[in-house]
Design a protein around this motif. Sequence first.
Motif, PDB file in Angstrom:
ATOM      1  N   PHE A  53       0.863  -1.188   0.000  1.00  0.00           N
ATOM      2  CA  PHE A  53       0.000   0.000   0.000  1.00  0.00           C
ATOM      3  C   PHE A  53       0.894   1.229   0.000  1.00  0.00           C
ATOM      4  O   PHE A  53       1.716   1.388   0.898  1.00  0.00           O
TER       5      PHE A  53
ATOM      6  N   SER B 120      -1.722   0.198  -4.863  1.00  0.00           N
ATOM      7  CA  SER B 120      -1.661  -1.033  -4.080  1.00  0.00           C
ATOM      8  C   SER B 120      -1.445  -2.264  -4.961  1.00  0.00           C
ATOM      9  O   SER B 120      -2.019  -2.357  -6.060  1.00  0.00           O
TER      10      SER B 120
ATOM     11  N   HIS C 102      -2.744  -4.861  -4.281  1.00  0.00           N
ATOM     12  CA  HIS C 102      -4.018  -5.571  -4.186  1.00  0.00           C
ATOM     13  C   HIS C 102      -5.049  -5.023  -5.173  1.00  0.00           C
ATOM     14  O   HIS C 102      -6.150  -5.539  -5.258  1.00  0.00           O
TER      15      HIS C 102
ATOM     16  N   GLY D 252      -6.455  -7.203   0.992  1.00  0.00           N
ATOM     17  CA  GLY D 252      -6.419  -5.939   0.269  1.00  0.00           C
ATOM     18  C   GLY D 252      -7.502  -4.988   0.745  1.00  0.00           C
ATOM     19  O   GLY D 252      -7.258  -3.796   0.946  1.00  0.00           O
TER      20      GLY D 252
ATOM     21  N   LEU E 162      -6.257  -1.630   2.348  1.00  0.00           N
ATOM     22  CA  LEU E 162      -6.549  -0.385   1.639  1.00  0.00           C
ATOM     23  C   LEU E 162      -7.372   0.551   2.505  1.00  0.00           C
ATOM     24  O   LEU E 162      -7.111   1.756   2.552  1.00  0.00           O
TER      25      LEU E 162
ATOM     26  N   THR F  88      -5.261   2.175   4.915  1.00  0.00           N
ATOM     27  CA  THR F  88      -4.436   3.189   4.249  1.00  0.00           C
ATOM     28  C   THR F  88      -5.256   4.441   3.957  1.00  0.00           C
ATOM     29  O   THR F  88      -4.779   5.566   4.152  1.00  0.00           O
TER      30      THR F  88
END
Lengths: 251, 251, 251, 251
Positions: free
Chosen positions: D4, D51, D53, D97, D101, D104
């Motif tokens: 990330f 990311s 992901h 993810g 995320l 983040t």
Amino acid sequence: MDPFEIEILAEPELDDPVLVEGLPGVGHVGKLAAEHVLEELDSTLVARVYSTHFPPQVTVEDGTAELAHAEFHAVETEDGSDLITLTGDHQAQDNEGHYGLTDTFLDVADRLGVQRVFALGGVPTGELIEEYDVLGAATTDELVDELESAGVEFREDEPAGGIVGVSGLLLGLSGRRDLPAACLMGETSGYLVDPKSAQAVLEILQDVIGFEVDFASLEERADEMEEVVRKIQEMEGGGPAASEEDLRYIG
Amino acid sequence: MDPFEIEILAEPELDDPVLVEGLPGVGHVGKLAAEHVLEELDSTLVARVYSTHFPPQVTVEDGTAELAHAEFHAVETEDGSDLITLTGDHQAQDNEGHYGLTDTFLDVADRLGVQRVFALGGVPTGELIEEYDVLGAATTDELVDELESAGVEFREDEPAGGIVGVSGLLLGLSGRRDLPAACLMGETSGYLVDPKSAQAVLEILQDVIGFEVDFASLEERADEMEEVVRKIQEMEGGGPAASEEDLRYIG
Amino acid sequence: MDPFEIEILAEPELDDPVLVEGLPGVGHVGKLAAEHVLEELDSTLVARVYSTHFPPQVTVEDGTAELAHAEFHAVETEDGSDLITLTGDHQAQDNEGHYGLTDTFLDVADRLGVQRVFALGGVPTGELIEEYDVLGAATTDELVDELESAGVEFREDEPAGGIVGVSGLLLGLSGRRDLPAACLMGETSGYLVDPKSAQAVLEILQDVIGFEVDFASLEERADEMEEVVRKIQEMEGGGPAASEEDLRYIG
Amino acid sequence: MDPFEIEILAEPELDDPVLVEGLPGVGHVGKLAAEHVLEELDSTLVARVYSTHFPPQVTVEDGTAELAHAEFHAVETEDGSDLITLTGDHQAQDNEGHYGLTDTFLDVADRLGVQRVFALGGVPTGELIEEYDVLGAATTDELVDELESAGVEFREDEPAGGIVGVSGLLLGLSGRRDLPAACLMGETSGYLVDPKSAQAVLEILQDVIGFEVDFASLEERADEMEEVVRKIQEMEGGGPAASEEDLRYIG
């Protein structure tokens, strides 16, 4: 729990030990072969490997539970190299697991002083087999020569799709460690558990490493399998060509 | 957020506490049983576990959102061991999550002083059950003996496929921590949520641990389920054998 | 084994080197193009990349096994920039693998002094192609201008779904490293391996970088593919429109 | 590249900023709403999040490639709180993810001084909507009260399956950071992109936060969608009930 955990249970003195891998795969050829060695010869459990990449599962036998794992047994032979078998009920369930487990298996092999690696498996032909050839792949030209003399077939571009799973990676990762490794693949229809193919592989391995096992129980199991095939064919009222399609693929 | 996060909310003094796990699974047997204990007895929420291996989801109740988690409640009993229940709406969604969560659950159990682990679940038989037997698996011979005396059945090679998910891993990973653990599996068709199977499991557990709950509400729910089955059978115009296939599998 | 491993085999002095990527993809356009360069010009193997995100697989050639990997060859040209080709039989098999491998490829490129990146691929049109246009995408306006002058088409909103896999990420991650990068995508039906599309891409690349290869063998292969298409169309007893649907998609 | 990565592009002085998330989801309600704010009001791009992901993909616009990312824009309002919008073309593609995320995104929000979080989305009803209600979920009782006064419906046990994806986790993870958060979910059939539902959500948000946008362009788009529905119904030769089943689900 770490992704890959090694449990060492015994560290016997071994002569020039050879790793013999037989995890589940096509026709269960490798698994049958390696487990037959353990049934016929005396062995000591020397190590277990656990992994978060195995299925989240315990097996239950007589009420007692055991966490999914692979195990190593030492088998001392009279004349030739001693054997370290690698057996179990599972392969990893993802790519990183396959790579990590194979690396872990080679770490155990290294600790036990393994000098050479033999991965046992089956190669599917899609048809019932008359003559059980054993195909080979190896990491060094010397091993190719030695196995060829023992009757192993090395064919251009076979197996076509390469070798997948632990057997393939044992070759690939041994090669990167400068540890000589070979894969012995018995031809098998791919539709059934195949004790005859396992026997063909073991006969080569005996010859190359220098040990002997009795095949009576494996032959008995092969007879049982043939009986199964015969019955399926009768039910189908057709010849092998017709019934073959109805056999279940065992991968 | 870390892959596995523990939130300790209370650390009560407990007598010889026993972990009782009841997460979702076959017939929701374990979940029904553990939640029934919480409905019938006084309890304190002592810990929550969050994980990035749970579904990315919040539940909403009366407009308020709560992140997916598993939770531990302490239940003090009068005579026997105190209980720590482990309940929730989710299992992990991948292998590493199953292993990591179970390890985390055992870390919480360790912190709360847990002496023994009982994982509750169902074992699918594929047919409607008349007599609700409870199958067992355990990590020590003492536990096998103790449970056998309490009426738990230990059958050779059952459950055939081993035990999968958190219940299985609680046995597997407790075994590696030298923490005695057992799994109590109520027989259940596998087609329906099964309060009768949950009751059969709880009756054993009561006996082994030493506590008592009232079963009236669970029996009521069982009656409701039987009414559902009866209606399905009528609609099908057939006997149990015919209609059974049309019941939805609840795994 | 680490998730991504670099093996440097040679570090030749290179003039203003350019990375030319041709991994498997739509119509195998990029792979055919990059491999054609290696067939026609002298090259040195300079690096290999292994990854636990590749399939767990070895390829076997003449009995010798090789672990799945991607490889870099240096190709010295007479006048223009020297080339570093990136070829192999696999793409990563998950998102993190795609990102991690592309980052690793750019680390190798950086170590070999690469100044610019060209990712080669195909863009599927869904119909057999008469005129082989080459579409472009780039990270800088200068590269867009330079490629446009060389005949590359830059079309609004094409390719519609963006660029997926290593070719796409080479642009995305080069952009974040301030390394100019472009993707050259030959139009291709998407149904067949397409040597003509590969040639169209290479003709542009030759012009932009300044080197020359002979196309005889690629043209021969294109003729063979056209023969295949013709035969399929005859078998179908129909024109291209009818038979096209029966061609196998090669992605 | 780290799993990330945050790229901060501007750090404007903002009044009591509120995060407004509108990533892809049911009926694209949240995405339409957040993007409509950006179309109608002046905004500054303040941050991007990349990311491993996200899908391994670049988008191409006018020949220029951009790596998959989510982005934050600051929108200064005249009277009320300033807005930070969170928009993009992707959600994460796996559980870790989603969690990583969202964490983040909240780190970025924290850095930009965000005081409250509003996640925008749709809740599928399975039938065409006459009256566009907006359902709510929140992390604090104060927010529930405030939103209820603004006309948001809080219904017992709705949405039944909880809230999944980034919108759900924004509530779950904000709750753990003591950052007040709410989710506004416009009712939508679930079969079509739904500008009317987006408008219903925005009208509530305007009222709660204190800003104003013009809805002409969103209403125009809603008219276009209704035209599409009408045509499908005509082709079906049936009323809404019949044709509805043939509309494609947009999730």
